[in-house]
Design a protein around this motif. Sequence first.
Motif, PDB file in Angstrom:
ATOM      1  N   ARG A  82       0.827  -1.221  -0.176  1.00  0.00           N
ATOM      2  CA  ARG A  82      -0.062  -0.210  -0.090  1.00  0.00           C
ATOM      3  C   ARG A  82       0.784   1.284   0.121  1.00  0.00           C
ATOM      4  O   ARG A  82       0.555   2.209   0.726  1.00  0.00           O
ATOM      5  N   SER A 104       2.351   4.510  -0.421  1.00  0.00           N
ATOM      6  CA  SER A 104       1.727   5.720  -0.850  1.00  0.00           C
ATOM      7  C   SER A 104       2.700   6.965  -0.819  1.00  0.00           C
ATOM      8  O   SER A 104       3.509   7.060  -0.372  1.00  0.00           O
ATOM      9  N   ARG A 141      -0.399   6.614   6.003  1.00  0.00           N
ATOM     10  CA  ARG A 141      -0.446   6.224   4.690  1.00  0.00           C
ATOM     11  C   ARG A 141       0.299   5.183   4.033  1.00  0.00           C
ATOM     12  O   ARG A 141       0.622   5.185   3.043  1.00  0.00           O
ATOM     13  N   GLN A 143       1.077  12.854  -1.134  1.00  0.00           N
ATOM     14  CA  GLN A 143       0.021  13.658  -2.014  1.00  0.00           C
ATOM     15  C   GLN A 143       0.198  15.297  -2.243  1.00  0.00           C
ATOM     16  O   GLN A 143      -0.185  15.349  -3.346  1.00  0.00           O
TER      17      GLN A 143
END
Lengths: 582, 406, 352
Positions: free
Chosen positions: A84, A86, B239, A89
């Motif tokens: 996962r 990531s 995250r 962002q």
Amino acid sequence: MNAIEVNGVSKCYGQVKALNGVSFSVAPGEVFGLIGPDGAGKTTMFRILCSLLLPDAGTASVDGFDVVREMKQVRRRVGYMPGRFSLYQDLTVAENLKFFATLFGTTVEAGYDSIRAIYSQIEPFSNRRAGALSGGMKQKLALSCALVHQPSVLFLDEPTTGVDPVSRKELWDMLGMLRERGITIVASTPYLDEVRRCDRVAFLQEGRVQCIDTAERVLERYWQPSHNSPITHRLTTNSRLTPQPPPFQGGGEGYATECIQASEVTVPLLEREGDTRRAGGESERAVGAEFGGESERAVGDEFGAESVPVISVSHLVKAFGSFRAVDDISFEVRRGEIFGFLGANGAGKTTAMHMLTGLNQPTSGTGTVVGFDICTEHEQIKRHIGYMSQKFALYEDLTVAENIRLFAGIYGMDDKEIAHKTDVLLKRLHFEDHKHALVRSLPLGWKQKLAFSVAIFHEPGVVFLDEPTGGVDPDTRRQFWELIYDAAARGITVFVTTHYMDEAEYCNRISIMVDGKIKAIGTPDELKQQFRQPDMDHVFTYLARQAKRGMRAHNPAIGMAGYQCLIPNGIGTNINNITTQP
Amino acid sequence: MSKVSEGLTHSAPSLVGRAGGESLGGESLGGESLRGESLGKKSRGRVPFPSPFWAFVQKEARHILRDRRTMLILFGMPVVLMLLFGFAITNDVKNVRTVIVTSRLTPQTQAALQRLAASEYFTIVATVPTPQEAEQLIRRQKADLYLTPYPKGQGSGWHITVDGADPNMAQQWATYAQAIIGRSGLTSNSPLVLTPSLKLLYNPQMRSAYNFVPAIMGMLLMLVCAMMTSISIVREKERGTMEVLLVSPVRPLMVIVAKAIPYLVLAFAVLIIILLMGHYVLAVPLAGSLVWIVLVSVIYILLALSLGLLISNIAQTQLVALLLSAMVLLLPVVMLSGMLFPIESMPRVLQWISAIMPPRYYIEAMRKLMIMGVGIQAVLREVLVLCAMTVVLLTVALVKFKVRLD
Amino acid sequence: MLKYLLQKEFLQIRRNAFLPRLILLFPIVMMCVIPWVMNQEVKNIRVCVVDNDRSTTSQQLVHRIEASNYFMFTGRQPTYAEALHAIETSRADIVLVVPRGYGKGRSQVLIAANAVNGTKGSIGANYLSQMMAPSTQTSAATAPSIHTLYNPGQDYKVFMIPALFAILTMLMCGFLPTLNIVGEKEAGTIEQMNVTPVPKWAFILAKLIPYWLIALFVITACLVLSWAVYGITCQGPLALVYLLALLLALFFSSLGLIISNYSSTMQQAIFVMWFFVVCMMLLSGLFTPTRSMPSWAYLTTYVNPMYYFIDAIRTVFVRGGGFAAIAHQVLALVGIGSIMAVWAVVSYKKNN
């Protein structure tokens, strides 16, 4: 000395034994695959090897350093891309890459070569924030970030989930290059074609190593037999459970005829493909047996005659500033069809789907879904469709039954109906024992099957599936497609995006989107003929390579290397012409 | 391997360059800019610090800078708080709504009323015939106190009836009213007595700003450091980027230190804003040595950072980290540190609890250094306590910091 | 449909490892602790005496200080300078200098108070000076008599407990919904909700109702605790207290949802919320009288629901006012609350 040495490693989470006496070794410069169904313990294994988790028992060493005692040395030598993974962002693409490069003590420049094939596709967006990228593009960026440095051992936990087939091939070509340089690679993957590119493969199941051998042998010995039986078993249960569908009537329904054609054509083709398509073939046969069904469902009545398309779109455009994510697309989907909506990452599939489901307003163009206008009547549309988003769609902190109840309730069913249908559904999915389990605790494949069942629980006219099988193991994928066929047989139109080309072959009709435009539309067979390619994989590769957005033009040498032989000369040159034109 | 990568470095730019040249102008820009950036990075990489460390600091700074709204609040908060406390929030007796209960006025009472109305403290809002009606007015929040003249034959004077909902203010209103009305009466028969001379040290005008500027510093620095650091670390956990950071060759300690640095800078910026606003807008003195003010603040900031780190160890999700720092950390800190309410008036148990509140010592030290202008030796006790707390918290936080997942 | 959505919200709150504990314990702990803390009474002022007189009169003075509730005698210092040092090292708050000849009535004492905290310094000094001259109050005949309404014991807790109702309602109903929608955004489940035919109002209402119930629980806990722990009971009708709390909860939960509709991260949402909350609280008359504010600040109270709430709850709880007494505030709260609720529904976008 082996690059990786694992001896009798066990790891428990509470009562659950994630790993149970796992032992294997990997030679330097080997590409080693870790495969197995969801919850087999792959991620736990990766984490132990990266020294992120302590094993309960057993020892493991990476590059000669013990993962428990010599954590620092281990971490200096390994590269790791978690499942996962990531990105940041709020950082731009370039900033993300630069940060990870510096983090691993290298520069983007030095590592550029090893990521060019993938990174060049997102490079045009290097000043865009990672949060604004599409799902697949994020994955590509994450991959670039993981590969930008060259560790001596590289761990990749399902690196290609949500990545389009062309980029997947390019990634594995790159891994091949890294291997040439003596980097040891351990990767897990749900894609069979990727499994075949590993030198050796360990098949994990329920925390135990079932077999370690070359990919071919593992797949033959363990993967196939153990997975054939549940399918047949499931088929029989299915037919017992649901009322036997009336014999299929050929006439009167266009979509059905097409389905027949599709399966007739596909099955032989799959067999011809042999190994690569075996998984697909398996399911195809399953589908063949299951096919047919109550086509005269009530859903259709709402919008009149069969000739009226369920989805009809003309000149649809969605622009974000000057960027046209969806650029003038027109198509129709008929009732009961399984419509495959294909395209490379960032081609605009999700955006188009958002417009159809009423999540987004089109910039221009018109369209109707189940007879309602997508610009003005989106709330009515929502009443008649089901949707399963790319991100996981159920509430993780609710139980299976509670999730079903919630979504059924939203569509206005009453308690009694919900209770009854829930029991039926759970029985069909063999989920009875997990009725009160939190969704969080289920393996991914189960979640996806459940999410799909929830999305069609209210018998919508159309169900939209956005990459429903990303990261799901082949066996579960097959079960998932059985569910899709069940739904289609009940008259629910299925609109699905996928990056699995074997899944594309299951569709009645498919469209392929490139750079926001629909480049091809038709039955899989028609497309193969039209583009003179042997299978969907090649059709897709052929079309996706024309993309300008992804800047594939920058690296024809690498990108095409593996496939040149497959593409007729004329077309090959043609591509080069197209792609290098400004 | 290094040899290989050297060769690659060599070939990479030429490849990219060629590709860029062949393609669309716009597309090549992307490639060029990236290359330019990485080259710039290389030349900058010669600073004596390890470059991954600075990449980290840069990254963290970008996170903060990108979130415009949070930035706005962070820098707007001190300004707004200072303005509010400086100008809007006062305990002054002003515009007290007064009701007169009367049927008949004597010239003497008339004079008293005129004095009352003339003062800036009281506004006469109504005249009603009966005390009951006056009480109704107070109950409806139309008035704060009412005056009733003594009944006939009992001399001339007033009953003051005051709304006691706010005891402190009630007392003050009554005292003021008493003083104004009774003034004439007092002068007639009071003997000349020597009154004690009063001297208000450090703050002769009794400006509340002197008291709260150090308090705002204590609160905001805690907020910036503890809350934001803990959230930013937990966000990485949530995250999944933390996994990658941990596996990278950068030492976990460095990850944390690099995370803390931008917040340190931010806290400094907030500190400077408060000091400047306090000094130039609210005219709060900076009597003590600026060096010590800053040094003690640094210790406090470090302490707050360690607290943030500790919270991030406990919390698994952003939600929990937020609630922990907002409700469980910030609130007690505001309430029990002597920021708003005097510690001496609290029950003994709470005084003990307040003894473990770090801001208590910081605010105390700042009040002394800034307002009273004492030397460092006078705040030695506070500074030592802060140092000890910092050491303990930092040690616990670092020991508890997990270099592995669990 | 609302039923199912509500069920989901409640289940999610219950399943959270942290929230139920917070909702249950936080108001209780706050109610038990904060009223003791929120105390502006000036007490235990430390007095240090520089006695240059050393007479019996000065001895008596020291005894009077020792006997007083307000003061704590912390010792004598030989010189004024050393006494100042005692202030600087926080060993004393007020220095009382008794000059030579005080006992013979020739000179008066000097009171030097640490006025960094202006209120405390001046009040302390005033108390002390009153104590020095007890005989001046003999002219009480003409001095007005004072009668205190509603709070004869001048208990500061009576003033602060209604304020605590406001603070707790604000914290529980303001911050939790703020985090709620942003949380769904970050988890991606909101997209799934947006594709369902759920009407916007139903979605928002389902988010708001749990927090209203939490508000009711908080208020009940507050009322019970204020009676059980402090013996302070509501003077006016209880129903009005609940009505006011619900209206305030409506406002804050709507504000929370509006902020989370516009925010992309939890941190952002919480910071913006915090900003609004602090400003509203400071300008509401919670701690200081609004009438003392300069006119520009006073103008803001017209749109500040906290102001109306504080005003109304003190009227009901302390002064025992009925509905008529607070009709104006209730109307204002209803108005502001419904505007915010409508805004919350409108700002939630199912379709971009």
